[in-house]
Design a protein around this motif. Structure first.
Motif, PDB file in Angstrom:
ATOM      1  N   SER A   1       0.739  -1.262   0.024  1.00  0.00           N
ATOM      2  CA  SER A   1       0.015  -0.203   0.111  1.00  0.00           C
ATOM      3  C   SER A   1       0.844   1.291  -0.005  1.00  0.00           C
ATOM      4  O   SER A   1       0.751   2.272  -0.706  1.00  0.00           O
ATOM      5  N   SER A   2       2.070   1.409   0.802  1.00  0.00           N
ATOM      6  CA  SER A   2       2.863   2.221   0.810  1.00  0.00           C
ATOM      7  C   SER A   2       3.619   2.431  -0.368  1.00  0.00           C
ATOM      8  O   SER A   2       3.689   3.523  -1.026  1.00  0.00           O
ATOM      9  N   VAL A   3       3.969   1.240  -1.027  1.00  0.00           N
ATOM     10  CA  VAL A   3       4.944   1.286  -2.427  1.00  0.00           C
ATOM     11  C   VAL A   3       4.114   1.839  -3.381  1.00  0.00           C
ATOM     12  O   VAL A   3       4.366   2.895  -4.047  1.00  0.00           O
ATOM     13  N   ARG A   4       2.836   1.691  -3.418  1.00  0.00           N
ATOM     14  CA  ARG A   4       1.832   2.195  -4.593  1.00  0.00           C
ATOM     15  C   ARG A   4       1.534   3.601  -4.249  1.00  0.00           C
ATOM     16  O   ARG A   4       1.605   4.373  -5.310  1.00  0.00           O
ATOM     17  N   LEU A   5       1.382   3.967  -3.093  1.00  0.00           N
ATOM     18  CA  LEU A   5       1.064   5.489  -2.720  1.00  0.00           C
ATOM     19  C   LEU A   5       2.409   6.338  -3.306  1.00  0.00           C
ATOM     20  O   LEU A   5       2.097   7.385  -3.901  1.00  0.00           O
ATOM     21  N   ASP A   6       3.487   5.811  -2.817  1.00  0.00           N
ATOM     22  CA  ASP A   6       4.790   6.520  -3.003  1.00  0.00           C
ATOM     23  C   ASP A   6       4.872   6.729  -4.734  1.00  0.00           C
ATOM     24  O   ASP A   6       5.122   7.882  -4.984  1.00  0.00           O
ATOM     25  N   ARG A   7       4.779   5.593  -5.369  1.00  0.00           N
ATOM     26  CA  ARG A   7       4.916   5.575  -6.961  1.00  0.00           C
ATOM     27  C   ARG A   7       3.919   6.514  -7.377  1.00  0.00           C
ATOM     28  O   ARG A   7       4.194   7.317  -8.428  1.00  0.00           O
ATOM     29  N   ALA A   8       2.650   6.761  -6.797  1.00  0.00           N
ATOM     30  CA  ALA A   8       1.766   7.634  -7.530  1.00  0.00           C
ATOM     31  C   ALA A   8       2.174   9.135  -7.079  1.00  0.00           C
ATOM     32  O   ALA A   8       1.855   9.941  -7.935  1.00  0.00           O
ATOM     33  N   LEU A   9       2.573   9.475  -5.940  1.00  0.00           N
ATOM     34  CA  LEU A   9       2.757  10.701  -5.305  1.00  0.00           C
ATOM     35  C   LEU A   9       3.953  11.385  -5.176  1.00  0.00           C
ATOM     36  O   LEU A   9       4.059  12.511  -5.236  1.00  0.00           O
ATOM     37  N   LEU A  10       4.982  10.554  -5.368  1.00  0.00           N
ATOM     38  CA  LEU A  10       6.298  10.925  -5.589  1.00  0.00           C
ATOM     39  C   LEU A  10       6.905  12.113  -6.614  1.00  0.00           C
ATOM     40  O   LEU A  10       7.452  12.720  -6.389  1.00  0.00           O
ATOM     41  N   PRO A  11       6.108  11.503  -7.760  1.00  0.00           N
ATOM     42  CA  PRO A  11       6.707  12.327  -8.885  1.00  0.00           C
ATOM     43  C   PRO A  11       6.303  13.800  -8.817  1.00  0.00           C
ATOM     44  O   PRO A  11       7.118  14.521  -9.191  1.00  0.00           O
ATOM     45  N   LYS A  12       5.332  14.255  -8.084  1.00  0.00           N
ATOM     46  CA  LYS A  12       4.952  15.724  -7.872  1.00  0.00           C
ATOM     47  C   LYS A  12       6.062  16.237  -7.119  1.00  0.00           C
ATOM     48  O   LYS A  12       6.581  17.328  -7.058  1.00  0.00           O
ATOM     49  N   MET A  13       6.291  15.589  -5.984  1.00  0.00           N
ATOM     50  CA  MET A  13       7.543  16.068  -5.067  1.00  0.00           C
ATOM     51  C   MET A  13       8.568  16.246  -5.802  1.00  0.00           C
ATOM     52  O   MET A  13       9.479  17.292  -5.565  1.00  0.00           O
ATOM     53  N   LEU A  14       9.047  15.350  -6.528  1.00  0.00           N
ATOM     54  CA  LEU A  14      10.575  15.336  -7.420  1.00  0.00           C
ATOM     55  C   LEU A  14      10.367  16.672  -8.395  1.00  0.00           C
ATOM     56  O   LEU A  14      11.210  17.350  -8.296  1.00  0.00           O
ATOM     57  N   GLU A  15       9.049  16.822  -8.989  1.00  0.00           N
ATOM     58  CA  GLU A  15       9.236  18.065  -9.895  1.00  0.00           C
ATOM     59  C   GLU A  15       8.930  19.343  -9.058  1.00  0.00           C
ATOM     60  O   GLU A  15       9.844  20.247  -9.868  1.00  0.00           O
ATOM     61  N   GLN A  16       8.709  19.270  -7.966  1.00  0.00           N
ATOM     62  CA  GLN A  16       8.914  20.451  -7.120  1.00  0.00           C
ATOM     63  C   GLN A  16       9.825  20.779  -6.279  1.00  0.00           C
ATOM     64  O   GLN A  16      10.149  21.909  -5.741  1.00  0.00           O
TER      65      GLN A  16
END
Length: 264
Positions: free
Chosen positions: A117-132
């Protein structure tokens, strides 16, 4: 303005997601983030006992991949993304008694709930963090991940140990890109889930809840502070770690266990 007043608005303008945020540690973390001025999104399988207009609630069972997609799609549509992700969802609802009591389904459920559950959430929400170029991810693990109790936590322990390793690996990948990833490993917390766990153990052992609690304390080697944590105490550590005051902390695993952990 004193430091306490400064900290009340420390997270103003930040968007946070807390999974499993309606009970126990998650509920305490949600309250602390709101107090600090964050806009908070909460997920849980069931509606909260009392509606709270202070946060945005999304009902979801994050052990199901489709439910993770539902949550992240809604977050991206309404908020664009998150600055803080508290992966608090987890459960030890699997049979005790050792290896012979655990089926493939039990092992799969343990991994889905406590790791994937954590792996999937990270995968979905991390790209925006990396972008900013900024963000904080906290994985809520357990001291069980390093100190297993085979009689009652075998599948849960294995899943949390995997979460610890994954969290460390992820922290190394994204640190240079402005995102901090930290693990927090609580010990015994006085939560609703702990009460249910103890009642079930007591019934199976033919003991009182007080008796099984004392046996559990002895089994984990004792708790020097002599009590379980209040969830608000654990939440305070998690809160500190997501603030700018913890800006040089990443990749660590913090045990908050009343002095219980038996190694240096």
């Amino acid at each position: 303005m004193n430091n306490q007043q400064d900290q009340q608005g420390e997270l103003k303008g930040k968007i946070a997601l807390v999974t499993g945020g309606t009970k126990g540690i998650g509920k305490a973390v949600t309250a602390r983030l709101l107090e600090a001025g964050a806009k908070v999104i909460v997920t849980a399988r069931n509606q909260p006992e009392e509606a709270n207009p202070a946060y945005h609630f999304i009902p979801a069972d994050l052990s199901q991949p489709a439910e993770v997609v539902k949550v992240t799609t809604e977050i991206q549509s309404l908020f664009g993304g998150v600055d803080i992700l508290i992966n608090n969802m987890g459960a030890n609802t699997f049979p005790g008694g050792g290896f012979s009591t655990l089926t493939d389904d039990h092992w799969n459920q343990a991994m889905q709930i406590n790791l994937l559950s954590s792996v999937r959430l990270d995968r979905a929400l991390l790209p925006k963090m990396l972008e900013q170029g900024s963000g904080v991810i906290i994985h809520i693990s357990s001291t069980s991940g390093q100190f297993p109790i085979w009689e009652s936590t075998m599948a849960y322990t294995a899943a949390k140990a995997a979460l610890n390793a994954y969290s460390k690996s992820l922290s190394q990948e994204v640190a240079a890109k402005g995102v901090r990833v930290i693990t927090v490993s609580p010990g015994l917390n006085n939560t609703e889930a702990m009460s249910v766990f103890l009642e079930d153990l007591a019934q199976k052992a033919g003991l009182t809840v007080e008796g099984i609690t004392q046996r559990l304390f002895e089994r984990v080697g004792g708790v020097p502070l002599g009590r379980m944590a209040d969830p608000a105490e654990t939440a305070e550590l998690i809160y500190f770690l997501v603030t700018p005051r913890a800006s040089y902390i990443t990749g660590a695993n913090y045990a908050i266990d009343g002095g219980n952990f038996p190694v240096i």
